[in-house]
Design an enzyme around this catalytic site. Structure first.
Site, PDB file in Angstrom:
ATOM      1  N   GLN A 119      29.934  48.526  31.529  1.00 38.78           N
ATOM      2  CA  GLN A 119      31.271  48.713  32.111  1.00 38.78           C
ATOM      3  C   GLN A 119      32.243  47.764  31.410  1.00 38.78           C
ATOM      4  OE1 GLN A 119      31.281  48.255  36.401  1.00 38.78           O
ATOM      5  NE2 GLN A 119      33.297  47.305  36.335  1.00 38.78           N
ATOM      6  N   GLY A 120      33.164  48.309  30.634  1.00 40.93           N
ATOM      7  CA  GLY A 120      34.094  47.498  29.852  1.00 40.93           C
ATOM      8  C   GLY A 120      35.442  47.368  30.541  1.00 40.93           C
ATOM      9  N   SER A 122      36.671  43.802  32.190  1.00 40.03           N
ATOM     10  CA  SER A 122      37.224  42.445  32.056  1.00 40.03           C
ATOM     11  C   SER A 122      37.541  42.098  30.603  1.00 40.03           C
ATOM     12  CB  SER A 122      36.241  41.410  32.604  1.00 40.03           C
ATOM     13  OG  SER A 122      36.037  41.583  33.992  1.00 40.03           O
ATOM     14  N   SER A 156      28.076  43.298  31.354  1.00 37.96           N
ATOM     15  CA  SER A 156      26.643  43.214  31.640  1.00 37.96           C
ATOM     16  C   SER A 156      25.856  44.216  30.796  1.00 37.96           C
ATOM     17  CB  SER A 156      26.376  43.498  33.118  1.00 37.96           C
ATOM     18  OG  SER A 156      26.987  42.517  33.930  1.00 37.96           O
ATOM     19  N   GLU A 238      31.049  48.942  43.270  1.00 39.75           N
ATOM     20  CA  GLU A 238      30.542  47.678  42.740  1.00 39.75           C
ATOM     21  C   GLU A 238      30.524  46.606  43.829  1.00 39.75           C
ATOM     22  OE1 GLU A 238      31.239  45.255  38.625  1.00 39.75           O
ATOM     23  OE2 GLU A 238      33.031  45.644  39.818  1.00 39.75           O
ATOM     24  N   GLU A 353      38.701  34.926  46.075  1.00 37.69           N
ATOM     25  CA  GLU A 353      40.134  34.843  46.369  1.00 37.69           C
ATOM     26  C   GLU A 353      40.790  36.224  46.283  1.00 37.69           C
ATOM     27  OE1 GLU A 353      38.577  30.953  45.112  1.00 37.69           O
ATOM     28  OE2 GLU A 353      38.492  32.961  44.224  1.00 37.69           O
TER      29      GLU A 353
END
Length: 369
Positions: A119-120, A122, A156, A238, A353
């Site tokens: 999963q691309g 970030s 990952s 997720e 957060e």
């Protein structure tokens, strides 16, 4: 098939089919190979097909059957739960956004243990803030495909992945509207993967460099500008459904902790609190499974699942550190690795957060400007 019957039959099958991993090899390579083996055998025996639509090789049935399967895999420690649960994040996305032909072609490869995906999302400058991503996709010379340039990080299993669900900016809008999603072949020219060593000593994450990577037009997921909508559909998975597997694994760690403590009366209150925290997450996860079955969709309420899971996981391993003094720091590499990994529980999948902000704004209606 109802849930109780499915679990009974699955358990009986697993009792007679040895899928136990090699205890002598704890490397990431071994974990990924074991994951392939478990998925492949469960797919061939039909268990991995339950809860998925027939259009992608499944046999239908409620999605909770997938959760039961994942729970059995995690409880028996047949595959690392975080790696196993990636299907719960990526497959629903492909079914919803890829063309039916593409989904029918590729989903059985992942479920059947023939491929890994990643999963691309970030990037170095936009971790939890996906709206600020800078990887860019432009039309190629003939106008039918795309050329992507940029960098992803904390991806990952990228070094093992055959394909990647990738977000890139396709329009001038600096916010949500200018983002599109693609299904990238990881062996495409211009893709470079560099594993990252984390503090728990496992190269599970990687950074991915994209240098004018060509992507065919039929690998656009949804329409141009649908990337943010896809992300908002993917991230709740997720942050929720895959936790069923993680919680089952954490229960095994709690059992191990109870067995290893030197005195039965040691830290009874702390152990009880750790159990209650895990039980709360499992109850919440069960409710989420029912909500998914009823509506087929998940939303911002899954941030509650994420907060509870991260809190319970860190509480459990903090308790282990207290109950087994010196084990994490000095004598037990297994406890040390899992303790260090638990520190990331409030970071991966969106920081604590960010999750609290989502709860405040989208569930409680607070802080709106």
């Amino acid at each position: 098939m109802d849930t109780a019957t499915f679990r009974t039959r699955l358990s009986a099958w697993l009792d007679t089919h040895d899928l136990t991993p090699d205890p002598a090899d704890d490397s990431l390579d071994a974990h990924v190979a074991q994951l392939d083996r478990v998925r492949r055998e469960l797919w061939e025996a039909g268990w991995m097909r339950h809860g998925w639509p027939e259009a992608v090789g499944g046999v239908g049935g409620p999605s909770v059957l997938r959760a039961v399967l994942g729970e059995e895999v995690a409880t028996r420690q047949l595959a690392e739960p975080g790696l196993y649960s990636m299907v719960e994040v990526l497959v629903p996305t492909l079914i919803s956004y890829a063309s039916p032909t593409l989904a029918a072609e590729v989903v059985p490869r992942l479920l059947g243990g023939r491929e890994q995906w990643c999963q691309g999302f970030s990037e170095p400058g936009s971790g939890s803030d996906l709206a600020s991503l800078s990887t860019r996709a432009v039309r190629d010379a003939d106008g039918h495909g795309w050329v992507i340039t940029g960098q992803k990080v904390w991806t990952s299993l990228a070094q093992y992945a055959t394909r990647c669900v990738l977000l890139a900016r396709t329009g001038p809008d600096p916010g949500h509207a200018g983002i599109s999603a693609f299904f990238l072949d990881m062996d495409s020219p211009g893709v470079t993967v560099r594993p990252l060593r984390t503090m728990h000593g496992v190269d599970e994450f990687a950074e991915v460099f994209l240098d004018e990577v060509h992507v065919p037009g039929d690998r656009l997921l949804g329409s141009v500008g649908d990337g943010w909508r896809l992300a908002m559909d993917l991230l709740p998975h997720e942050r929720s459904t895959c936790f069923w597997h993680r919680v089952a694994h954490l229960y095994t760690r709690l059992d191990r902790l109870i067995d290893q403590r030197e005195k039965p009366e040691d830290e009874a209150a702390a152990l009880g609190e750790a159990y209650l925290a895990l039980h709360m997450v499992r109850c919440r996860s069960h409710a989420t499974q029912r909500r998914l079955a009823a509506s087929g969709r998940l939303g911002p309420e899954t941030s509650v699942d994420k907060i509870l899971l991260a809190t319970a996981e860190q509480q459990l391993f903090d308790t282990a550190r207290d109950v087994l003094p010196g084990s994490v720091e000095l004598t037990d590499p297994a406890w040390r690795t899992e303790y260090l990994y638990s520190r990331a529980a409030t970071i991966y999948g969106g920081t604590a957060e960010v999750q609290r902000n989502i709860v405040a704004r989208h569930l409680l209606g607070l802080g709106k400007e």
